[in-house]
Design an enzyme around this catalytic site. Sequence first.
Site, mmCIF file in Angstrom:
data_model
loop_
_atom_site.group_PDB
_atom_site.id
_atom_site.type_symbol
_atom_site.label_atom_id
_atom_site.label_comp_id
_atom_site.label_asym_id
_atom_site.label_seq_id
_atom_site.Cartn_x
_atom_site.Cartn_y
_atom_site.Cartn_z
ATOM 1 N N ALA A 180 0.804 -1.229 0.000
ATOM 2 C CA ALA A 180 0.000 0.000 0.000
ATOM 3 C C ALA A 180 0.834 1.274 0.000
ATOM 4 O O ALA A 180 0.296 2.352 -0.212
ATOM 5 C CB ALA A 180 -0.945 -0.001 1.210
ATOM 6 N N TYR B 65 15.339 -3.084 15.056
ATOM 7 C CA TYR B 65 15.264 -2.936 13.596
ATOM 8 C C TYR B 65 16.437 -3.655 12.886
ATOM 9 O O TYR B 65 16.190 -4.561 12.072
ATOM 10 C CB TYR B 65 15.186 -1.453 13.212
ATOM 11 C CG TYR B 65 14.948 -1.243 11.732
ATOM 12 C CD1 TYR B 65 13.685 -1.438 11.177
ATOM 13 C CD2 TYR B 65 15.982 -0.879 10.888
ATOM 14 C CE1 TYR B 65 13.463 -1.262 9.812
ATOM 15 C CE2 TYR B 65 15.765 -0.704 9.534
ATOM 16 C CZ TYR B 65 14.510 -0.894 8.999
ATOM 17 O OH TYR B 65 14.295 -0.729 7.643
HETATM 18 P P1 NAD Z 1 6.320 2.363 4.242
HETATM 19 O O1 NAD Z 1 6.046 2.756 5.652
HETATM 20 O O2 NAD Z 1 6.084 3.358 3.168
HETATM 21 O O3 NAD Z 1 5.520 1.030 3.887
HETATM 22 C C1 NAD Z 1 5.389 -0.008 4.829
HETATM 23 C C2 NAD Z 1 4.131 -0.785 4.515
HETATM 24 O O4 NAD Z 1 3.963 -1.784 5.529
HETATM 25 C C3 NAD Z 1 2.859 0.079 4.529
HETATM 26 O O5 NAD Z 1 2.086 -0.156 3.373
HETATM 27 C C4 NAD Z 1 2.149 -0.357 5.799
HETATM 28 O O6 NAD Z 1 0.733 -0.216 5.742
HETATM 29 C C5 NAD Z 1 2.579 -1.817 5.895
HETATM 30 N N1 NAD Z 1 2.413 -2.305 7.256
HETATM 31 C C6 NAD Z 1 2.753 -1.670 8.405
HETATM 32 N N2 NAD Z 1 2.379 -2.390 9.472
HETATM 33 C C7 NAD Z 1 1.796 -3.523 8.984
HETATM 34 C C8 NAD Z 1 1.215 -4.659 9.603
HETATM 35 N N3 NAD Z 1 1.170 -4.753 10.951
HETATM 36 N N4 NAD Z 1 0.708 -5.625 8.824
HETATM 37 C C9 NAD Z 1 0.748 -5.517 7.466
HETATM 38 N N5 NAD Z 1 1.290 -4.464 6.820
HETATM 39 C C10 NAD Z 1 1.811 -3.471 7.579
HETATM 40 O O7 NAD Z 1 7.836 1.865 4.254
HETATM 41 P P2 NAD Z 1 8.914 1.647 3.080
HETATM 42 O O8 NAD Z 1 9.939 2.680 3.270
HETATM 43 O O9 NAD Z 1 8.284 1.458 1.771
HETATM 44 O O10 NAD Z 1 9.577 0.281 3.587
HETATM 45 C C11 NAD Z 1 9.332 -0.964 2.942
HETATM 46 C C12 NAD Z 1 10.342 -1.966 3.469
HETATM 47 O O11 NAD Z 1 11.660 -1.519 3.139
HETATM 48 C C13 NAD Z 1 10.310 -2.141 4.989
HETATM 49 O O12 NAD Z 1 10.510 -3.496 5.311
HETATM 50 C C14 NAD Z 1 11.482 -1.317 5.445
HETATM 51 O O13 NAD Z 1 12.004 -1.757 6.680
HETATM 52 C C15 NAD Z 1 12.447 -1.528 4.301
HETATM 53 N N6 NAD Z 1 13.468 -0.488 4.220
HETATM 54 C C16 NAD Z 1 13.108 0.799 4.016
HETATM 55 C C17 NAD Z 1 14.090 1.760 3.974
HETATM 56 C C18 NAD Z 1 13.766 3.221 3.772
HETATM 57 O O14 NAD Z 1 14.662 4.064 3.907
HETATM 58 N N7 NAD Z 1 12.544 3.582 3.420
HETATM 59 C C19 NAD Z 1 15.440 1.408 4.137
HETATM 60 C C20 NAD Z 1 15.760 0.069 4.338
HETATM 61 C C21 NAD Z 1 14.767 -0.884 4.370
#
Ligand code: NAD
Length: 260
Positions: free
Chosen positions: A10, A156
């Site tokens: 999402a 994390y």
């Molecule tokens: P985001 O917050 O935009 O998206 C996270 C998604 O997870 C959302 O759609 C949210 O609704 C969903 N979510 C949250 N809690 C949930 C639950 N309990 N059950 C089901 N779904 C749930 O984050 P993002 O930046 O797109 O991150 C995506 C992935 O990439 C994550 O695993 C994050 O740890 C990883 N990541 C992100 C970054 C960054 O800088 N953005 C860096 C390294 C790793």
Amino acid sequence: MGTYVLTGSASGIGAATKARLESDGHRVIGVDIRDADVIADLRSPQGRAQAVAEVTALAGDSLDGFVPFAGLAPAAGRPAADVIELNYFGAVELLEGLRPLLAAGDGASVVLISSNSTTTSPGWPVEAAEACLAGDGRKAAEITSEFGDLASVHAYPVSKAAVAWYARTKSAEYIRDGIRLNAVAPGIIETPMTVVGREDPLVGEAMKGFVGAVPAGRGGKPEEVAALVAFLLGPESTYVVGSVLFVDGGIDAAFRGKDW
Ligand code: NAD
């Protein structure tokens, strides 16, 4: 064209990958706590079992790939258990539940989502990541909770290291079923997660400083991670097995240099 399951579809990198795969002509089954084909809270075993059942009902006979993006970042007041349950068990339990459908595919590919926090943030407890791999989320949460206000800050990288270790240590087993298992480790990517994180009283100031340390001089775009994931899911990466690929503008290389 393939059928791929994405959690966290999402928002952020998951949404960008969904858009990328759909524009390439694939079918995506999205799983999220909101705005998805399957609505489930992946922090709990019940939510994860429900998600596996509903995806299985939607998928047909087989799947071509799976990418668990759903994740929670460190934040003030966030329990370590939420981070560990979603980031590690929300990925691995769904993968294990969907494994028969992936094995029924014609060379399925799985991309787990790690993070460069695993190699660039100091002091996280290795034994908590080992507890994750042993299936003991309660022990992992207890160990990280000992850090008090900093519990989620340590939970994390623990959760993300455990995800990467899962890919490294299980890939030989999965490939015997024809399933390629790899991981990507993003750095700072400009998504709602990072926007919210910069305003957080616990991690905000540190996060604002991170971008200045990126050799590429900027945060990444979700589409830049989606492109790597699409490559790993697709037919041009068929000999990539058990790898953890960094997509972080050079920060892991700058931190670790030859130490890998
Ligand atoms: P985001 O917050 O935009 O998206 C996270 C998604 O997870 C959302 O759609 C949210 O609704 C969903 N979510 C949250 N809690 C949930 C639950 N309990 N059950 C089901 N779904 C749930 O984050 P993002 O930046 O797109 O991150 C995506 C992935 O990439 C994550 O695993 C994050 O740890 C990883 N990541 C992100 C970054 C960054 O800088 N953005 C860096 C390294 C790793």
